[in-house]
Design a protein around this motif. Structure first.
Motif, PDB file in Angstrom:
ATOM      1  N   ASP A  20       1.032  -0.713   0.097  1.00  0.00           N
ATOM      2  CA  ASP A  20       0.340  -0.231   0.227  1.00  0.00           C
ATOM      3  C   ASP A  20       1.224   1.067   0.190  1.00  0.00           C
ATOM      4  N   GLU A  73       2.396  -4.720  -2.880  1.00  0.00           N
ATOM      5  CA  GLU A  73       1.547  -5.379  -2.877  1.00  0.00           C
ATOM      6  C   GLU A  73       0.553  -3.882  -3.523  1.00  0.00           C
ATOM      7  N   ASN A  74      -0.564  -3.931  -3.849  1.00  0.00           N
ATOM      8  CA  ASN A  74      -1.444  -2.605  -4.017  1.00  0.00           C
ATOM      9  C   ASN A  74      -0.422  -1.108  -4.201  1.00  0.00           C
ATOM     10  N   CYS A  77      -0.935   3.169  -4.694  1.00  0.00           N
ATOM     11  CA  CYS A  77      -2.126   3.780  -4.380  1.00  0.00           C
ATOM     12  C   CYS A  77      -2.928   5.177  -4.258  1.00  0.00           C
ATOM     13  N   GLY A  78      -3.822   5.446  -3.833  1.00  0.00           N
ATOM     14  CA  GLY A  78      -4.047   7.484  -3.633  1.00  0.00           C
ATOM     15  C   GLY A  78      -3.961   8.084  -4.741  1.00  0.00           C
ATOM     16  N   PHE A 101      -0.437  -3.975  -8.135  1.00  0.00           N
ATOM     17  CA  PHE A 101      -0.391  -2.742  -8.348  1.00  0.00           C
ATOM     18  C   PHE A 101      -1.978  -1.971  -8.261  1.00  0.00           C
ATOM     19  N   ALA A 102      -2.348  -0.631  -7.666  1.00  0.00           N
ATOM     20  CA  ALA A 102      -3.099   0.479  -8.283  1.00  0.00           C
ATOM     21  C   ALA A 102      -3.829   0.848  -9.492  1.00  0.00           C
ATOM     22  N   GLU A 103      -5.104   0.570  -9.511  1.00  0.00           N
ATOM     23  CA  GLU A 103      -5.349   0.577 -11.131  1.00  0.00           C
ATOM     24  C   GLU A 103      -5.187   1.908 -11.598  1.00  0.00           C
ATOM     25  N   ILE A 104      -4.528   2.663 -10.946  1.00  0.00           N
ATOM     26  CA  ILE A 104      -4.984   4.720 -11.712  1.00  0.00           C
ATOM     27  C   ILE A 104      -3.514   5.081 -11.861  1.00  0.00           C
TER      28      ILE A 104
ATOM     29  N   LYS B 212      -7.687  -2.446  -1.000  1.00  0.00           N
ATOM     30  CA  LYS B 212      -7.250  -2.537  -2.462  1.00  0.00           C
ATOM     31  C   LYS B 212      -8.440  -3.528  -3.228  1.00  0.00           C
ATOM     32  N   GLU B 243     -10.541   5.250  -1.869  1.00  0.00           N
ATOM     33  CA  GLU B 243      -9.978   5.063  -0.538  1.00  0.00           C
ATOM     34  C   GLU B 243      -9.836   3.207  -0.655  1.00  0.00           C
ATOM     35  N   ARG B 247     -12.244   2.930  -8.802  1.00  0.00           N
ATOM     36  CA  ARG B 247     -11.964   3.688  -9.713  1.00  0.00           C
ATOM     37  C   ARG B 247     -12.931   4.350  -9.727  1.00  0.00           C
ATOM     38  N   ARG B 447      -7.549  11.107   2.979  1.00  0.00           N
ATOM     39  CA  ARG B 447      -6.312  10.033   3.000  1.00  0.00           C
ATOM     40  C   ARG B 447      -5.648  10.541   4.120  1.00  0.00           C
ATOM     41  N   PHE B 449      -2.782   9.260   4.502  1.00  0.00           N
ATOM     42  CA  PHE B 449      -1.600   8.900   3.856  1.00  0.00           C
ATOM     43  C   PHE B 449       0.047   9.656   4.918  1.00  0.00           C
TER      44      PHE B 449
END
Lengths: 199, 484
Positions: A20, A73-74, A77-78, A101-104, B212, B243, B247, B447, B449
């Motif tokens: 993440d 993993e992932n 992201c964000g 991987f995160a999609e975007i 995820k 989050e 998407r 977020r 983060f």
């Protein structure tokens, strides 16, 4: 930058453990105050590296010059900021290998011709251990055979079929492909009631 | 369902669909231009929103290639990420921010794209401005170079966060190359208890499905709780889909959606509005639509929720304790330890009573009028604690005007909050609003983060605006229901 076909990437790995890992960490937002992507390479993971006081994998001398970033993993992201893969590209990475991987992020990488390869969990763990033991070893990712070879052995390297095809054919510049639709774009648009203002 | 991918455009879409489909599939199929050689779909984008951070490089790429903007009337711009929330006088004090502002002004002017800047009176966070102007409508595809574009799904639009190269793709072609997503239906049943809000619902969903869990999926939110939500609450819900890895997130349009849109500047007017409602209604998921999977969440048991870690899934009910290491799966333990270390919190400790330094109410998640009204109800019952800096940042100039007309700004000021101008502000700290050192911020943003709020060591606790307001008054995390 004209797209080029990428069938194989050879080089050395840099192991960045952890899941993440978000794009704010890859490139903190203050470096997004810019109108070009130039110069982002030096700020990749800047805050993490600062806090690691020289012990961050990107500052590990044994892994200097690595062109394959090996992650968990992932990854990515964000935030959708393309600045993240742009900064890693400019730092010198040409491919990412991870558990997922995160999609975007993955979409942004595809747009830049940067492969995001996933390995099975035990294969990734073995690769990470192996590269940490011997960072100088050569890693080969072959996109046609879907294989990654290192001193840990040859394993299946997964990649989504679309991005794989684009890399192998050098057709990852989406704008050029999308333009080829020509008037079909207007034809589709004109079928949509809102485009016609519901008239 | 296979997408319609003939090389000729389909016939005029029928408003009554023969085969049962989800809203996502209906939108996808009606917007498909063609199937691409790589197996992805070329999808027409009905509304493109841009801002100063992720667009300048895209315009530069257009210039390099000598390309025009294909549908300039389908792109709208605002400035939100870098805009200061105190003085917005030009030139902006930060040279870099000023250069981004100038680039946006020049690019939009040259290309004939409307810009909602501070002088227009319509400026604000892109995901607040689109809906309030009526640009965001059901059945549309929407894209913006920002991951919280999923917000627009609250109206039954399919809205994608994209990167800068894709901003270029849309400017040049009004299309994206995308993989079709699977659709997961998430039904939130029952009713929320007083003091529980959409923010708590989405945090609970992310805790349950993981950060995820939604990769490769669009989340369709439904159930009695979602049906009962206002459009502003639905925006909060859809906003944080990303989050959870998804998407796209959306809610099927209903009468509330249509009433929200009626009379808005860019919404259809007169007879066209009635025809629009007919089409919008037809785009909602059919009752027997198929989904990749379905999840049910019991809305009756959702508590006011607070994050304790460094991703939004690391959250608990306000009266729960932070998990113990023994509660955490083996492979998540390194991340668990890293999160607690950064947050300076201990496994097993209560989150209630955690002292805060900063309180931030705002963002595309929770910077709308209803958020400010709810927070003001708490703010009027006390005063910000002596050691706390508290900011209220309206999501748009329109939100600010409405709040001021109701006297909310006076309530906040009287309670010791700073009342600022519209922008993204301390959600991501690209403007002067930043945490310092290891300050802990109770935040209504999206977020938590590491470093997100502008200081590498800064710490964020995500929660609803009401919970932020209560934390500001007490100087520590508290169950806001004590104030309601």
């Amino acid at each position: 930058m004209a797209p080029q076909a990428v069938e194989r990437i050879t080089g050395r790995g840099c192991v960045l453990r952890g899941d993440d890992i978000d794009t704010d960490r890859i490139i903190p937002a203050r470096f997004l105050r810019c109108v070009t992507f130039d110069g982002l390479g030096e700020h990749a993971f800047e805050d993490d590296r600062e806090q690691a006081k020289g012990n961050h994998p990107l500052d590990n001398e044994d892994m200097a010059g690595a062109n394959i970033l090996i992650v968990g993993e992932n990854f990515g992201c964000g935030s959708s900021r393309e600045h993240a893969p742009q900064s890693l590209l400019r730092f010198g990475f040409q491919a990412f290998v991870g558990l997922s991987f995160a999609e975007i992020f993955a979409g942004n990488c595809t747009a830049l011709g940067l492969p995001c390869i996933t390995l099975d969990k035990h294969d990734l763990a073995a690769l990470m251990d192996s590269v940490e033991l011997d960072p100088s070893q050569e890693i080969v990712i072959d996109f046609r055979s879907d294989q990654l070879t290192s001193r840990a052995g040859t394993v299946k390297a997964h990649q989504r079929p679309g991005p794989k095809k684009q890399l192998i054919e050098g057709s990852w510049d989406a704008t050029a492909i999308l333009i080829e639709a020509g008037q079909e774009i207007e034809a589709t648009a004109n079928q949509l009631p809102y485009v016609r203002n519901f008239q | 369902m296979a997408p319609e991918h003939t090389r000729c455009a389909p016939e005029r879409p029928s408003y009554s669909q023969a085969v049962s489909k989800s809203l996502f599939d209906k939108v996808w199929d009606t917007h498909s231009v063609r199937e691409l050689p790589n197996g992805q779909t070329q999808l027409f984008i009905g509304l493109h929103l841009i801002h100063e951070v992720t667009s300048p490089q895209a315009f530069a790429m257009l210039r390099e290639r000598g390309l025009e903007v294909r549908f300039p009337e389908r792109t709208f711009a605002t400035v939100d990420h870098i805009i200061p929330t105190q003085s917005q006088a030009r030139p902006l004090a930060d040279d870099l921010a000023e250069s981004m502002m100038v680039a946006l002004e020049r690019n939009t002017q040259q290309r004939g794209i409307p810009l909602f800047d501070p002088e227009s009176g319509d400026q604000g966070i892109v995901h607040v401005v689109g809906p309030e102007l009526g640009l965001t409508q059901p059945g549309m595809t929407i894209a913006c170079g920002d991951s919280h574009t999923s917000t627009h799904g609250a109206f039954g639009a399919v809205a994608f966060g994209i990167g800068t190269s894709q901003v270029r793709d849309i400017l040049a072609t009004q299309c994206l190359s995308l993989d079709r997503l699977k659709v997961r239906r998430i039904e939130v049943t029952g009713a929320l208890r007083p003091g529980v809000y959409a923010k708590d619902v989405i945090l609970s969903i992310i805790r349950r499905l993981g950060v995820k869990g939604g990769v490769g999926h669009a989340y369709e939110y439904a159930g009695d709780v979602v049906d009962a939500m206002s459009l502003e609450q639905r925006m909060t819900l859809c906003n944080m889909s990303i989050e959870g890895g998804a998407r796209v997130g959306y809610v099927n349009p209903d009468e509330k959606t249509f009433e929200y849109l009626r009379g808005r500047r860019y919404a259809p007017q007169g007879d066209a509005f009635d025809r629009a409602v007919e089409w919008w209604r037809s785009m909602a998921s059919d009752p027997d639509a198929a989904y990749a999977d379905r999840i049910t969440i019991d809305g009756n048991v959702i508590e006011p929720t607070v994050t304790w870690g460094i991703n939004p899934g690391q959250n608990i009910g306000v009266n729960e304790n932070i998990p113990l290491l023994s509660d955490v799966p083996d492979d998540e333990r390194p991340g668990f330890a890293e999160a607690l270390d950064h947050m300076q919190l201990r496994a097993g400790q209560a989150i209630v009573g955690t002292p805060i330094n900063v309180a931030f109410i705002g963002s595309c998640t929770n910077g709308r009028l209803s958020d400010l009204r709810e927070a003001a109800e708490v703010a009027k019952r006390g005063h910000v604690a002596a050691n706390v800096k508290a900011l209220v940042v309206p999501g748009s100039q329109d939100v600010a005007r409405q709040a001021e007309a109701e006297g909310l700004d006076e309530i906040f000021r009287a309670a010791g909050f700073e009342w600022r101008k519209a922008g993204c502000s301390m959600c991501l700290a690209m403007n002067p609003d930043k945490l310092k050192g290891d300050e802990l911020c109770a935040s209504s943003s999206n977020r938590n983060f590491k470093g997100r709020q502008g200081s590498p060591m800064g710490r964020t606790l995500l929660m609803s605006p009401v919970m932020v307001a209560a934390a500001a008054l007490d100087g520590k995390v508290v169950d806001a229901r004590e104030y309601l």
